[in-house]
Each structure stands twice: as structure tokens, then as C-alpha cells.
Design an enzyme around this catalytic site. Structure first.
Site, PDB file in Angstrom:
ATOM      1  N   CYS A  47      35.471 -18.030  10.593  1.00  0.00           N
ATOM      2  CA  CYS A  47      34.763 -16.957   9.880  1.00  0.00           C
ATOM      3  C   CYS A  47      33.575 -17.530   9.114  1.00  0.00           C
ATOM      4  O   CYS A  47      32.637 -18.024   9.713  1.00  0.00           O
ATOM      5  CB  CYS A  47      35.737 -16.180   8.995  1.00  0.00           C
ATOM      6  SG  CYS A  47      35.084 -14.599   8.429  1.00  0.00           S
ATOM      7  N   HIS A  97      39.411 -14.292  12.894  1.00  0.00           N
ATOM      8  CA  HIS A  97      40.456 -15.110  12.269  1.00  0.00           C
ATOM      9  C   HIS A  97      41.559 -15.373  13.286  1.00  0.00           C
ATOM     10  O   HIS A  97      42.438 -14.525  13.458  1.00  0.00           O
ATOM     11  CB  HIS A  97      41.032 -14.393  11.048  1.00  0.00           C
ATOM     12  CG  HIS A  97      40.098 -14.377   9.888  1.00  0.00           C
ATOM     13  ND1 HIS A  97      40.038 -15.396   8.975  1.00  0.00           N
ATOM     14  CD2 HIS A  97      39.171 -13.480   9.508  1.00  0.00           C
ATOM     15  CE1 HIS A  97      39.113 -15.133   8.067  1.00  0.00           C
ATOM     16  NE2 HIS A  97      38.570 -13.968   8.359  1.00  0.00           N
ATOM     17  N   GLU A 125      44.049 -17.186  12.959  1.00  0.00           N
ATOM     18  CA  GLU A 125      45.333 -17.244  12.234  1.00  0.00           C
ATOM     19  C   GLU A 125      45.888 -15.847  11.960  1.00  0.00           C
ATOM     20  O   GLU A 125      47.038 -15.706  11.563  1.00  0.00           O
ATOM     21  CB  GLU A 125      45.175 -18.067  10.944  1.00  0.00           C
ATOM     22  CG  GLU A 125      44.488 -17.366   9.772  1.00  0.00           C
ATOM     23  CD  GLU A 125      42.951 -17.290   9.881  1.00  0.00           C
ATOM     24  OE1 GLU A 125      42.412 -17.574  10.979  1.00  0.00           O
ATOM     25  OE2 GLU A 125      42.311 -16.927   8.880  1.00  0.00           O
TER      26      GLU A 125
END
Lengths: 203, 251
Positions: A82, A180, A182
Site C-alpha cells: 500500500c 493489502h 494480508e
């Protein structure tokens, strides 16, 4: 021995989510400390939530700039997430006076007027044919600025939000994601796993 | 194109999931970590946790719950309820929240939104708005779990909240919450035309038809609770039903 992953604390990043994602993959993640030589760390993550200038200030306050630029130029495994991906670039419209790391000679720009900003939610990632880590799928985004061109030497994936932009770039062991990974479910976890292995599907 | 999000909401009291009607008559609905991971497996696009504990001791569980849920969750997590200060938000983000929702504290001290946006970014800053229908026309902001009417006009408040830095609106119809009578579509339309940031519609979902109506009226995401907690349907079923009506969702 599980793979060590070192996460650079860039200020207000969502480090808990990043650490948890790598733990679920069986890696051994930790935050970088003052004694770490960031150039030599095997697997480094540059996370990012917040603004361009304060994050670069953090990096400069720790005198990390040169080590980061060198390792990325050398193609060592580095994941920039990001805002972290913006930090790789030379400039960002978010804070025009601040110099980024400049390893990607491009300027990060704001989404055009008329599309919803911030882009918050799941969008489709379409990698170019020669990408090593990136595969097509749905990823979670939370951003107001983005990269709209990719310089020579980098491979990219595209996503559409008020026109096409580059949602990820890669070169050697370096992977920059506007989304993202994650927070991108199983698809994101698989991408992190490929980056951890540093093999990629076409290696 | 961004896909609309289906967001299961867990109301938490003293560390347990509860569900009530208009915030009253709370029933136990399970363990938050277990519930969140079930919904993730069903295809939830995000999870919202709202802490409705009445006491500071109860609220202390929110940070712990956030941290535990984070360990199992690979999708975004928004946490709200009882957030008063910048420090509360910092603690929740550190524990693993990706976004934090503020409600009463933002009404009492709107600058809180600017402070949060400056420190953590607008994409982290969600304003939760509980809207109650007025006797004649429009909606009024209510706070303290609906016990206090503020006199604030909902459209005016969301407009100021966004100008101050809120990056998303969690819009709950207080009249519909837990009633399963469908979202307040006029409210959704009024708020989404007042602001350009994403709006999460909340309060009243009973079927995929209700979700689809809310999305057609401008919502970027829909919050669902009662129908999931009671096990009557799943996120996967709702998504399948939406797909058959031509509504794109993340598969």
C-alpha cells in the site's frame, strides 16, 4: 527453522495484520530494530498505512534510506504494501515536497475526480503475462493515491477504479502491492507464500 | 470495479457476541473468534465488531477480542463501540483493527475525526451514525445506543463528518435494527447522495433481496447480523442468491 520476516515500522502501519498473516503461513515475523542492517535482512516488508511524508520521515529518522534503496536495486526479497509501494516511487501528489526512495522513477497520483475516494473494498487484479509472483484474483484495497504508469524493467498488474491503474509491480525479489495481501483472504495468503518462497509460479 | 461488500457484524458485550432488537433484550450468540472465522470461511468481505459493553471493564475486552480475532482473520476488521480518544483508536489499531468506527464521541467532539484522519488516515476513520426517523420528515442522529436524541440532522452530520476526515460511514437505521423488516432505503439514498465516501448500510436485513435493494439505493456495503447469528442463512448462500440476480459480488 521457519523463515524470518522483518517488518519495517513505518509509523502508523497495520503491523498487527501483517505479522499475523505471516505467522499463519508458518513464518517467523518480527519488527525491525535499531541493530538491524536492512540491506542484509533476507525477507523484508515495508508496510504502510497513513501518509507519504510522515512515513519517509520515519525512514530517514532511522537512516534506513540507503539500505532500502540498495537492497531493492539488488533485487533482494522485499515486499512493499500500500503506502509502502508509494515509498518506492520518486514522488507522491499526497506530499509533493517529500522525496520517496526513488527506486521506481514515477510519481504517485490521486484518483481522478468523480470516483469514490478512498477506494475501499475488493477489486480485481489482472497481472501481465510475464509476472512471477502475481496471479489474477480479488484483492482488498484502501487507498486514495495510486501509480498510473510503470517504468521500464518492472512488471505490473492492473486494476480498474476510475480508469486503469497499476495495483502491483514486481522486479526480481521485489514485490509492491497497492492492495493489502494480508487482508485479501486465501488469494492474498497464497501471494505472500509465493513471495516467501521467492520462487514464483514461473521460476 | 469495486465489488459490494457483505459484512457480518458481531456485537460484543463483555467479550461475547450478543444480539438484540433496537439494542435491547440481548441474547448470547457465541464466541467472537469462532464466529468471525466461520463468517470468513463463508466468504465474508470484512468483519465489523461493535463493542456495546456498558462498563469500562467490559470495554477492556475489546482490545483483547480484536487481538484474538486478528490472529485468525485474513480479511479486513473494523472495530467500534466506546471509542472516545485518539489513544483508544491507537490501541485498537495496534491490536489488529484495520479501521475504527467512532459514534457518540464524534458527535460530542467532531474534531476527533480530524485528529484521527491526520494521525491514521481517512481510510482508517469510520464514522458510525445511528439514525432515527423523525415524526414528520427526515432522520435525526441518536447516540448512547439510541437513548439520546441529538437534534442533529443526519444528512448534515454525515456531510460535516466527511469534511472533517471520515473515510467511510456505517449507517444504522435505529428503527430497523434487529427487526428484519428490510433496510431503510430512503435513508440510504439520502445519505449516499449527500457524501462521496462509501456507505455501509445497517439495520433490518432479512434476505438477499434486502441486500440487493440497499446496494441499488447507493450503499457500497451491507451489514448483516441477526440472520447469520441465528444460522438461517450463510454469507455464501446470500452471495449465491445475489449472483443469480445479476448483482456482482466477490466469489
Amino acid at each position: 527453522m521457519s523463515t524470518e520476516v522483518v517488518v519495517v515500522p513505518t509509523g502508523t502501519a497495520n503491523t498487527a495484520s501483517v505479522l499475523a498473516a505471516f505467522r499463519r503461513l508458518g513464518a517467523n515475523p518480527r519488527l525491525a530494530g535499531p541493530s538491524d542492517d536492512l540491506r542484509r535482512i533476507d525477507r523484508l516488508v515495508l508496510p504502510g498505512v497513513g501518509a507519504f511524508a510522515p512515513a519517509m520521515e520515519q525512514i530517514d529518522a532511522h537512516a534506513w534510506r540507503d539500505a532500502l534503496v540498495t537492497r531493492i536495486d539488488e533485487g533482494r526479497p522485499t515486499l512493499a504494501i500500500c503506502l509502502g509501494m508509494h515509498l518506492l516511487c520518486a514522488k507522491s501528489e499526497e506530499n509533493p515536497e517529500t522525496d520517496g526512495l526513488g527506486v521506481v522513477p514515477a510519481t504517485v497520483t490521486r484518483f481522478p475526480v468523480g470516483v469514490s475516494v478512498p477506494q475501499l473494498g475488493w477489486n480485481q487484479v489482472e497481472p501481465g503475462p510475464d509476472c512471477r509472483f502475481l496471479e489474477p484474483g480479488w484483492a482488498y484495497f484502501a487507498n486514495s493515491y495510486r501509480l498510473d504508469s510503470v517504468p521500464d524493467g518492472w512488471k505490473g498488474a492492473r486494476t480498474s477504479h476510475g480508469g486503469s491503474f497499476f495495483s502491483a509491480i514486481e522486479r526480481d525479489g521485489v514485490l509492491g502491492c497497492q492492495f493489502h495481501p494480508e487482508l485479501s483472504g486465501t488469494w492474498g495468503a497464497c501471494l505472500l507464500d509465493r513471495w516467501l518462497d521467492n520462487t514464483g509460479r514461473k521460476a | 470495479m469495486l465489488a459490494p461488500r457483505l459484512i457480518p457484524c458481531l456485537d460484543i458485550k463483555d467479550g461475547r457476541v450478543v444480539k438484540g432488537v433496537r439494542f435491547q433484550n440481548l441474547r448470547d450468540a457465541g464466541d467472537p473468534v469462532y464466529q468471525a472465522s466461520i463468517y470468513q470461511d463463508q466468504g465474508a468481505d470484512e468483519i465489523v465488531i461493535l463493542d456495546i459493553s456498558a462498563t469500562p471493564e467490559g470495554r477492556g475486552h475489546a482490545v483483547e477480542t480484536t487481538s484474538k480475532v486478528r490472529q485468525v482473520l485474513s480479511i479486513p476488521l473494523t472495530v467500534g463501540g466506546g471509542v472516545r480518544e485518539v489513544d483508544d483508536v491507537a490501541m485498537l489499531l495496534e491490536a489488529g483493527a484495520d479501521k475504527v468506527a467512532v459514534n457518540t464521541a464524534a458527535v460530542e467532539r467532531p474534531e476527533l475525526l480530524s485528529e484521527l484522519a491526520a494521525q491514521f488516515g481517512s481510510q482508517c476513520t469510520v464514522v458510525a451514525v445511528d439514525a432515527a426517523e423523525r415524526a414528520r420528515v427526515g432522520w435525526e442522529v441518536v447516540v448512547n445506543g439510541g437513548r439520546t436524541r441529538t437534534g442533529l440532522d443526519v444528512e448534515g452530520w454525515v456531510d460535516s463528518a466527511v469534511a472533517l476526515g471520515a473515510g467511510e460511514i456505517l449507517l444504522t437505521s435505529w428503527d430497523r435494527d434487529g427487526t428484519r423488516s428490510g433496510y431503510d432505503l430512503d435513508l440510504i439514498a439520502a445519505v449516499t447522495s449527500a457524501v462521496s465516501v462509501p456507505v455501509i448500510a445497517s439495520g433490518g436485513a432479512d434476505s438477499s433481496r434486502h441486500l440487493s435493494e440497499a446496494l441499488r439505493h447507493g450503499a457500497s456495503a451491507v451489514l448483516i447480523a441477526s440472520i447469520l447469528h441465528d444460522g438461517e442463512t450463510t454469507v455464501a448462500t446470500l452471495k449465491r442468491e445475489l449472483l443469480t440476480t445479476g448483482q456482482e459480488v466477490r466469489p
